[in-house]
Structure formats: structure tokens, C-alpha cells
Design a protein around this motif. Structure first.
Motif, PDB file in Angstrom:
ATOM      1  N   LEU A 187       0.860  -1.179   0.000  1.00  0.00           N
ATOM      2  CA  LEU A 187       0.000   0.000   0.000  1.00  0.00           C
ATOM      3  C   LEU A 187       0.896   1.229   0.000  1.00  0.00           C
ATOM      4  N   LYS A 188       0.690   2.108  -0.960  1.00  0.00           N
ATOM      5  CA  LYS A 188       1.432   3.368  -0.981  1.00  0.00           C
ATOM      6  C   LYS A 188       0.479   4.481  -1.345  1.00  0.00           C
ATOM      7  N   ARG A 189       0.856   5.695  -0.975  1.00  0.00           N
ATOM      8  CA  ARG A 189      -0.060   6.815  -1.168  1.00  0.00           C
ATOM      9  C   ARG A 189      -0.138   7.215  -2.628  1.00  0.00           C
ATOM     10  N   LYS A 190       0.940   7.027  -3.356  1.00  0.00           N
ATOM     11  CA  LYS A 190       0.990   7.433  -4.758  1.00  0.00           C
ATOM     12  C   LYS A 190       2.109   6.671  -5.434  1.00  0.00           C
ATOM     13  N   VAL A 191       2.122   6.673  -6.754  1.00  0.00           N
ATOM     14  CA  VAL A 191       3.231   6.079  -7.486  1.00  0.00           C
ATOM     15  C   VAL A 191       4.520   6.744  -7.031  1.00  0.00           C
ATOM     16  N   ASP A 212       5.998   6.337  -4.171  1.00  0.00           N
ATOM     17  CA  ASP A 212       6.162   6.460  -2.719  1.00  0.00           C
ATOM     18  C   ASP A 212       6.699   5.158  -2.121  1.00  0.00           C
ATOM     19  N   TYR A 213       7.259   5.305  -0.933  1.00  0.00           N
ATOM     20  CA  TYR A 213       7.577   4.129  -0.142  1.00  0.00           C
ATOM     21  C   TYR A 213       6.267   3.550   0.404  1.00  0.00           C
ATOM     22  N   ALA A 214       6.350   2.299   0.874  1.00  0.00           N
ATOM     23  CA  ALA A 214       5.148   1.626   1.367  1.00  0.00           C
ATOM     24  C   ALA A 214       4.661   2.264   2.662  1.00  0.00           C
ATOM     25  N   THR A 215       3.338   2.400   2.785  1.00  0.00           N
ATOM     26  CA  THR A 215       2.749   2.620   4.113  1.00  0.00           C
ATOM     27  C   THR A 215       2.964   1.336   4.902  1.00  0.00           C
ATOM     28  N   ALA A 216       2.752   0.223   4.234  1.00  0.00           N
ATOM     29  CA  ALA A 216       3.106  -1.106   4.731  1.00  0.00           C
ATOM     30  C   ALA A 216       3.074  -2.041   3.535  1.00  0.00           C
ATOM     31  N   ALA A 217       3.938  -3.059   3.547  1.00  0.00           N
ATOM     32  CA  ALA A 217       3.929  -4.030   2.458  1.00  0.00           C
ATOM     33  C   ALA A 217       4.303  -5.401   3.003  1.00  0.00           C
ATOM     34  N   ALA A 218       3.823  -6.432   2.318  1.00  0.00           N
ATOM     35  CA  ALA A 218       4.129  -7.805   2.732  1.00  0.00           C
ATOM     36  C   ALA A 218       4.482  -8.659   1.523  1.00  0.00           C
ATOM     37  N   ALA A 219       5.528  -9.459   1.686  1.00  0.00           N
ATOM     38  CA  ALA A 219       5.939 -10.424   0.662  1.00  0.00           C
ATOM     39  C   ALA A 219       5.643 -11.821   1.179  1.00  0.00           C
ATOM     40  N   VAL A 220       4.964 -12.615   0.366  1.00  0.00           N
ATOM     41  CA  VAL A 220       4.676 -13.993   0.763  1.00  0.00           C
ATOM     42  C   VAL A 220       5.177 -14.950  -0.318  1.00  0.00           C
ATOM     43  N   VAL A 221       5.907 -15.976   0.113  1.00  0.00           N
ATOM     44  CA  VAL A 221       6.310 -17.068  -0.771  1.00  0.00           C
ATOM     45  C   VAL A 221       5.829 -18.352  -0.104  1.00  0.00           C
ATOM     46  N   ALA A 236       4.117  10.824   7.849  1.00  0.00           N
ATOM     47  CA  ALA A 236       3.096  11.302   6.919  1.00  0.00           C
ATOM     48  C   ALA A 236       2.269  10.160   6.343  1.00  0.00           C
ATOM     49  N   ARG A 237       2.777   8.942   6.455  1.00  0.00           N
ATOM     50  CA  ARG A 237       2.016   7.789   5.935  1.00  0.00           C
ATOM     51  C   ARG A 237       0.971   7.308   6.932  1.00  0.00           C
ATOM     52  N   GLY A 238       0.970   7.869   8.118  1.00  0.00           N
ATOM     53  CA  GLY A 238      -0.090   7.513   9.062  1.00  0.00           C
ATOM     54  C   GLY A 238       0.430   7.234  10.454  1.00  0.00           C
ATOM     55  N   PRO A 239      -0.487   7.230  11.409  1.00  0.00           N
ATOM     56  CA  PRO A 239      -0.103   6.901  12.779  1.00  0.00           C
ATOM     57  C   PRO A 239       0.208   5.413  12.940  1.00  0.00           C
ATOM     58  N   VAL A 240       0.827   5.082  14.045  1.00  0.00           N
ATOM     59  CA  VAL A 240       1.316   3.723  14.274  1.00  0.00           C
ATOM     60  C   VAL A 240       0.202   2.685  14.121  1.00  0.00           C
ATOM     61  N   GLU A 241      -0.939   2.913  14.773  1.00  0.00           N
ATOM     62  CA  GLU A 241      -2.007   1.911  14.744  1.00  0.00           C
ATOM     63  C   GLU A 241      -2.521   1.663  13.336  1.00  0.00           C
ATOM     64  N   TYR A 242      -2.620   2.739  12.577  1.00  0.00           N
ATOM     65  CA  TYR A 242      -3.079   2.616  11.186  1.00  0.00           C
ATOM     66  C   TYR A 242      -2.098   1.776  10.376  1.00  0.00           C
ATOM     67  N   ARG A 243      -0.817   2.075  10.528  1.00  0.00           N
ATOM     68  CA  ARG A 243       0.175   1.365   9.710  1.00  0.00           C
ATOM     69  C   ARG A 243       0.256  -0.107  10.093  1.00  0.00           C
ATOM     70  N   LYS A 244       0.049  -0.400  11.375  1.00  0.00           N
ATOM     71  CA  LYS A 244       0.032  -1.803  11.790  1.00  0.00           C
ATOM     72  C   LYS A 244      -1.215  -2.504  11.236  1.00  0.00           C
ATOM     73  N   HIS A 245      -2.323  -1.806  11.285  1.00  0.00           N
ATOM     74  CA  HIS A 245      -3.572  -2.352  10.753  1.00  0.00           C
ATOM     75  C   HIS A 245      -3.419  -2.662   9.257  1.00  0.00           C
ATOM     76  N   VAL A 246      -2.896  -1.673   8.537  1.00  0.00           N
ATOM     77  CA  VAL A 246      -2.678  -1.860   7.099  1.00  0.00           C
ATOM     78  C   VAL A 246      -1.684  -2.991   6.849  1.00  0.00           C
ATOM     79  N   GLY A 247      -0.667  -3.076   7.695  1.00  0.00           N
ATOM     80  CA  GLY A 247       0.318  -4.155   7.560  1.00  0.00           C
ATOM     81  C   GLY A 247      -0.356  -5.520   7.653  1.00  0.00           C
ATOM     82  N   GLY A 248      -1.281  -5.650   8.578  1.00  0.00           N
ATOM     83  CA  GLY A 248      -2.008  -6.917   8.721  1.00  0.00           C
ATOM     84  C   GLY A 248      -2.831  -7.228   7.478  1.00  0.00           C
ATOM     85  N   ILE A 249      -3.420  -6.195   6.923  1.00  0.00           N
ATOM     86  CA  ILE A 249      -4.222  -6.385   5.708  1.00  0.00           C
ATOM     87  C   ILE A 249      -3.334  -6.792   4.526  1.00  0.00           C
TER      88      ILE A 249
END
Lengths: 166, 286
Positions: free
Chosen positions: B185-189, B191-200, B259-272
Motif C-alpha cells: 500500500l502506498k499513497r501514490k506512485v 512512494d515508499y510503502a505505508t506497509a507491504a508484505a511479501a509472501v512465498v 506522513a504515511r499515518g499513525p502507528v495503529e493505522y500502519r500496523k492495521h494496514v500491515g495486517g491487511i
């Protein structure tokens, strides 16, 4: 800091100059070569106004040192016209489709679109939007810029350009 | 914005580059694609007095296969995207490279710079951890290999010792038919991730057989979400399992509030992002 002698080809002509190592390529182009079509926008590698084409790559010239361009082959917006001086398909597209507002971002857009069409001559609209995602327009939006590139793509490929419905 | 003064060096070999780094000491910095370092220099957040440009070292370029996929440090994101070998054997690398910045930056940005910089926002490190990659570090006393999982020690702080250069990345090729996904998830092309996950992962009989999860930009270093991965093994990724995995991953996140969000938001997004990546990885597994 001692200056370094650099040589490179810009829009087909051999150029040279003396630069400090810290001289950014965009400053060399604008100040040493007096080619002011390449613009300085954000200066932080986001906006794409300084885009030039170097050895077949679109590069933000605010994030590269002139010494690094030693020996390279560069195309700037000044090199975008046809050899006989008439407007290239891209330039014509920007004119015909009103692909510019203030025009500040336009040189970077045209130079970037030039490379995009070299790599993908018939891009889809999403491919165009992704292709120019490193170029920011702050006037209004991208609809007419996308149309301008579609126009150029159609002309280059000899197919009919059909303006998409809004 | 013009950087401070520095001396420019363009060695032609790794040996010469290492010698320069050792001789010039801590005010010397290697320069790869420059898309992190040069903006930092313009803002005077970095003021190296010597830049050692690695672009003249042909040995640092290219992608080869010797069991593992070995990627030279100066291979650009654009070259990764153009590689049939990457697309075929490691499509997640292709997918992640496409999410880095924008086309112009990808022409210049290198895999070595991306993984060696130690920026928690960079996309490749978490992916490399999830893939079990290792980095080759070369210095005056020779070369050593460090697992990506052991490389990151803090924000911008890595296992690289003074005088060492990261020269290549070696990635074990995942099993044929593996599932993969990089969800960012990023705010715009650009940008760094608000949060991101890699799964293999691999699947067997409709259940997850093996799984690794890497997390980007939710801590001062990239993370391996080992408990979350363990929670999905042997399951068919039912809703309860996904919820458990997301919670286990969120539990180890400690993002900065910015600027990408408060801690709780970024953790929530990370889970998603973990949930989405697991689901998509399972859907492409054969």
C-alpha cells in the motif's frame, strides 16, 4: 574543488565542458550548454521535469552528476523535432490534443514519452499512465497528455487515432 | 539544491573500489544508482567527501543462474524487469521491482543499492529475507556471505563493515509451482510503502506446505514474520487462520508515525497486506 573535463553527445552534437564533480547533469545542460528546455522542478527526483534520454534510458538529470554522463549519448527536448525541423509526432500530439497547460512539465513528458514509445510503440492507456508515472503535472491532470501520446503512437504506427470518449 | 563538494572516483574493478574505500576512510561512500544518496546529498543530510562510483565495474552487472539466481549488485530494477529468467523463476521479484518508484528511477536504481542502504522503506530487503537470499560482501580481507535475514541491524545500519562493498545477491530459486505475492500500500506512485508484505509459499493437497512472510516499512528494519508464517502451515487459509496470521504479523510491527499515518493505522494496514498477500499467493500456487 578541481574541475573535470567532460565530453558527451547531446542531440547529435559533440559537446564539452568543465564541471565540478558535484555539478548535476541538469545544471550542465541548462547552464553550460544553455539548453533550457530541460526543467528543474522538485529537485528531489519526484517530478520528472528534468527527464532526459541517456543511452536509451529515461533519466532524471537532477539525480545524476555531469561527470557520470562522460561519453554518453543524450537527447533533450531540444532534440525531439524531426530532422527537417518540423514537429515530431509527439510534439504534434501535445499541440493537437492540448497536452500542455503551463508547459513546465512538458519537456520531461515528451522526452519520457519518446522512450516509452520506443520500448512499447502501441501502449494501452494504462501502460501510458504507468509509463509517465514518474512525471508530475501540477496544472490540471493527465487526460490530454495521455491523448497526446496516443495521438503520437497512432501516427508513428500509421494507424488511425480515435479520440476516446471522456 | 546542489550537493557539497566531493572528489569523484570511478574504479574499474571491485578490488580498486575496495582499496579506495579503505584508503579514503569513513568519508568515502560507494555510489550505485544514486537515487537515495544523491537526494540526501542535495539536502546535505549526507556529505561524503569522496564518491566511489561503481558504474565502471562491469563485474557488478548481470544476472546468472548457478543453482541460485545470482544478481550483480549494479543490476538495475529496469534490467530485473527485462529479465526472462527473473520472470520465469522468480516472478515475485518482477512484481516487486515494478512497484519501486517510477520508470526513470528504475532505469538507474540498482538491486545492490536497494538492499545495502538499510532504508526500512526499500522494497527488496523484506522480499530477500522471505526468499532466503544472501548477500556477498567484499572487503580488503576477502569475501563473505551474509544472509539477508542477518544483514539488517537498525535503520540504515547493516552488517556491512567499513571498507566492504555488497557485490551480489544470491537468491535460492523457489520450488516450481510456488505461490507468491508482494502486496504494497502506498499513497501514490513512487512512494515508499505505508506497509507491504511479501509472501512465498507452496501448497500441497489444498493446504499450505511451506510459507515465508517478509514485511516492509513497518519497523526500523525489514522483518520476517515467522509466527505468522507458522500459523498458516497446514491450513487452507480459512478466515480464522488469516485473522490469526495478520494478528501475529501486526504484533511484531513497530512502524514510525509519519506522513504515511499513525502507528495503529500502519500496523492495521500491515495486517491487511499480509492477508491479501497470503490469499493471492495461495491463488497462484500450483
Amino acid at each position: 574543488m578541481a574541475k573535470t573535463h567532460v565530453t558527451m553527445k547531446v542531440n547529435g552534437a559533440e559537446v564539452e565542458g568543465l564541471v565540478e564533480p558535484r555539478t548535476l547533469l541538469v545544471h550542465f545542460i541548462r547552464e553550460n550548454l544553455q539548453m533550457t528546455g530541460t526543467h528543474i522542478g522538485c529537485e528531489t527526483t519526484h517530478c520528472g521535469a528534468c527527464t532526459v534520454d541517456i543511452d536509451g534510458m529515461s533519466v532524471k538529470s537532477c539525480t545524476m552528476f555531469a561527470v557520470q554522463a562522460q561519453g554518453s549519448d543524450i537527447i533533450t527536448v531540444e532534440g525531439m523535432a524531426n530532422a527537417d525541423g518540423t514537429l515530431s509526432a509527439l510534439q504534434e500530439g501535445f499541440r493537437m490534443m492540448h497536452g500542455l497547460q503551463c508547459g513546465f512539465c512538458t519537456p520531461g513528458m515528451i522526452v519520457r514519452a519518446h522512450r516509452l514509445l520506443k520500448e512499447n510503440p502501441l501502449p494501452s492507456e494504462p501502460e501510458i499512465r504507468m509509463g509517465i508515472s514518474g512525471n508530475i503535472c501540477r496544472c490540471t491532470g493527465y487526460q490530454n497528455i495521455v491523448k497526446a501520446i496516443q495521438y503520437a503512437s497512432a501516427k508513428i504506427n500509421g494507424v488511425e487515432f480515435q479520440e476516446a470518449a471522456e | 539544491m546542489i550537493p557539497g563538494s566531493f572528489s569523484y572516483h570511478r574504479p574499474a574493478s571491485v578490488t580498486d573500489a575496495v582499496k579506495l574505500l579503505v584508503d579514503l576512510g569513513e568519508d568515502a561512500r560507494p555510489l550505485a544508482g544514486g537515487h537515495s544518496l544523491v537526494p540526501m546529498m542535495k539536502l546535505r543530510l549526507a556529505t561524503p567527501t569522496h564518491l566511489i562510483d561503481l558504474h565502471g565495474i562491469a563485474a557488478l552487472k548481470g544476472i546468472s543462474r548457478d543453482g541460485n539466481l545470482v544478481i550483480g549488485a549494479m543490476t538495475t530494477q529496469h534490467e530485473l524487469l527485462a529479465s526472462d529468467e527473473v520472470a520465469k523463476s522468480m516472478p515475485i521479484l518482477h512484481e516487486a521491482a515494478l512497484l519501486i518508484a517510477d520508470p526513470q528511477v528504475r532505469y538507474r536504481g540498482t538491486i545492490g543499492g536497494n538492499v545495502a542502504n538499510g532504508d526500512p522503506g526499500n522494497d527488496m530487503p523484506a522480499l530477500m529475507m522471505a526468499l532466503g537470499a544472501s548477500y556477498r560482501l567484499e572487503g580488503a580481507s576477502g569475501a563473505r556471505d551474509v544472509l539477508a535475514a542477518d544483514f539488517y541491524q537498525g535503520a540504515y545500519f547493516t552488517a556491512l563493515e567499513p571498507g566492504e562493498i555488497l557485490t551480489s545477491v544470491s537468491v535460492p530459486v523457489p520450488a516450481a509451482g510456488h505461490g507468491y505475492a508482494y502486496e504494497k500500500l502506498k499513497r501514490k506512485v513512487g512512494d515508499y510503502a505505508t506497509a507491504a508484505a511479501a509472501v512465498v509459499l507452496t501448497m500441497a493437497g489444498g493446504k499450505v506446505a511451506t510459507c515465508t512472510i517478509g514485511l516492509t516499512n513497518v519497523h526500523e528494519t525489514p522483518l520476517l514474520a515467522a509466527d505468522a508464517a507458522k500459523a498458516v502451515i497446514g491450513t487452507s487459509l480459512d478466515a480464522a487462520t488469516l485473522k490469526k496470521a495478520a494478528a501475529a504479523a501486526s504484533a511484531i510491527m513497530s512502524p514510525a508515525a509519519d506522513a504515511r499515518g499513525p502507528v495503529e493505522y500502519r500496523k492495521h494496514v500491515g495486517g491487511i497486506m499480509v492477508t491479501r498477500a497470503l490469499q493471492r499467493a495461495a491463488s497462484v500456487a500450483k
